[in-house]
Design an enzyme around this catalytic site. Structure first.
Site, PDB file in Angstrom:
ATOM      1  N   HIS A   1     -18.254 -27.771   4.824  1.00 21.86           N
ATOM      2  CA  HIS A   1     -17.098 -26.878   4.643  1.00 21.86           C
ATOM      3  C   HIS A   1     -15.893 -27.427   5.399  1.00 21.86           C
ATOM      4  CE1 HIS A   1     -19.092 -23.383   2.710  1.00 21.86           C
ATOM      5  NE2 HIS A   1     -20.170 -23.840   3.330  1.00 21.86           N
TER       6      HIS A   1
ATOM      7  N   ASP B   1     -13.035 -25.945   6.395  1.00 21.39           N
ATOM      8  CA  ASP B   1     -12.508 -25.149   7.518  1.00 21.39           C
ATOM      9  C   ASP B   1     -13.429 -25.168   8.733  1.00 21.39           C
ATOM     10  OD1 ASP B   1     -14.406 -23.619   6.191  1.00 21.39           O
ATOM     11  OD2 ASP B   1     -13.218 -21.769   6.159  1.00 21.39           O
TER      12      ASP B   1
ATOM     13  N   HIS C   1     -24.419 -21.111  -2.983  1.00 19.09           N
ATOM     14  CA  HIS C   1     -25.059 -20.694  -1.730  1.00 19.09           C
ATOM     15  C   HIS C   1     -26.071 -19.603  -2.094  1.00 19.09           C
ATOM     16  CE1 HIS C   1     -21.664 -22.561   0.404  1.00 19.09           C
ATOM     17  NE2 HIS C   1     -22.314 -22.357   1.542  1.00 19.09           N
TER      18      HIS C   1
ATOM     19  N   GLU D   1     -29.877 -18.295   1.589  1.00 20.05           N
ATOM     20  CA  GLU D   1     -29.586 -18.505   3.019  1.00 20.05           C
ATOM     21  C   GLU D   1     -30.075 -17.270   3.772  1.00 20.05           C
ATOM     22  OE1 GLU D   1     -25.891 -19.875   5.917  1.00 20.05           O
ATOM     23  OE2 GLU D   1     -25.419 -19.217   3.894  1.00 20.05           O
TER      24      GLU D   1
ATOM     25  N   ASP E   1     -23.124 -28.704   7.073  1.00 21.42           N
ATOM     26  CA  ASP E   1     -22.587 -27.363   6.807  1.00 21.42           C
ATOM     27  C   ASP E   1     -21.191 -27.238   7.419  1.00 21.42           C
ATOM     28  OD1 ASP E   1     -22.514 -24.850   5.679  1.00 21.42           O
ATOM     29  OD2 ASP E   1     -23.891 -23.918   7.102  1.00 21.42           O
TER      30      ASP E   1
END
Length: 310
Positions: free
Chosen positions: A17, A19, A190, A193, A270
């Site tokens: 990711h 951010d 996703h 999880e 991740d």
């Protein structure tokens, strides 16, 4: 494999990711102040996904204009270069950066400019994955995916669905992703999880070629067998999954079960900064904790190349 061998190994990362992977230097430069490590990264005693998600607040503030987005694309490839990542798929949610002055096209183009600059300078090939967010309306997500589709093959490689899986199950998004499939946009989701294997089943039925995390398949041998036969990529993120308590503890993490079941397992970071991790650290961790052998590390990299959207 020694640490030096792992660093030198050409690596492919598919679940990262933007951010959550911005360097502290980048965030400090954008915010114009010093930032403590604890403001950006979780500690080893992180208790939940909710606590983990608090760390996205500051980086999110850095992605609200074109300059910030472009610099972010460049910044993430710069950090990957330090450990010989040769191809990476980087994901972000364009709608979270939209402003009155910056529509979805401008958001995507800004990140692509930064990634292109990073590719030229660091020699890392990339694909950009756009994330639909579970808390956004179907109409908003569909508008974003249609916009991103214009850039497919010109930097954008796929779509994704991210956000609070426990609150918004995949069953609510089947229509969105069936439509995404119809317009020829590949996607990963996703799913699993949190504890629901049904989200994984629904994602594959909608046409997902990869599953982000997939932990909830643990103990479901039929589902493992089915996804192995279909060649669905599984994007595992060991350190992050343990931090967010996707499993109770390291002994319950199913990487060995998934590899033995023939799944196309890949290992990823991740969120490099939030999890305070790198591909090197992830590979060292699974080697030391789960007895992953050298030939299996090569297999993980081959799997990643096989299931990449490139």
């Amino acid at each position: 494999m020694t640490r030096e061998d792992i660093i030198k190994l050409p690596k492919v990362e598919l679940h990262c990711h933007l951010d959550g992977s911005l360097s502290r230097e980048f965030v400090e430069k954008r915010l114009g102040r010093q930032v403590g490590k604890e403001e950006l990264s979780v500690s080893n005693d992180c208790t939940s996904l909710a606590e983990y998600l608090e760390k996205f607040d500051l980086p999110g503030q850095c992605l609200q204009d074109e300059e910030g987005l472009e610099e972010a694309g460049y910044d993430v490839l710069r950090s990957m270069k330090q450990e010989n990542v040769i191809y990476s798929e980087i994901r972000f949610a364009p709608l979270l950066s939209e402003t009155d002055n910056m529509n979805c096209n401008k958001v995507i183009e800004a990140v692509l400019r930064g990634l292109e600059r990073g590719k030229k300078e660091f020699g890392i090939d990339f694909g950009l994955i756009v994330c639909a967010m579970r808390h956004h309306s179907e109409e908003m997500n569909w508008r974003m995916i249609r916009t991103a589709r214009e850039y497919l093959g010109s930097g954008v490689c796929a779509a994704d669905l991210a956000g609070a899986e426990a609150i918004y199950p995949m069953s609510e998004f089947k229509n969105l992703f069936q439509n995404t499939h119809k317009i020829g946009m590949p996607f990963t989701i996703h799913a699993g999880e949190c504890g629901s294997a049904q989200n994984i089943i629904d994602s594959v039925e909608a046409g997902a070629r990869r599953i982000g995390h997939g932990i909830a398949m643990r103990g479901h041998s039929d589902l493992i067998k089915e996804l192995a036969e279909k060649g669905i990529g599984i994007e595992m993120c060991p350190i992050s999954n343990l931090q967010t308590k996707a499993v109770a503890g390291p002994e319950e993490y199913p990487i060995r079960e998934f590899l033995n079941g023939g799944l196309k397992v890949t290992v990823n970071t991740d969120n490099r900064t939030v999890s305070d991790t790198t591909m090197t650290k992830e590979l060292e961790f699974i080697q030391n904790t789960y007895g992953i052998q050298d030939d299996e590390i090569y297999l993980l990299m081959k799997n990643a190349a096989d299931v990449a959207f490139a």
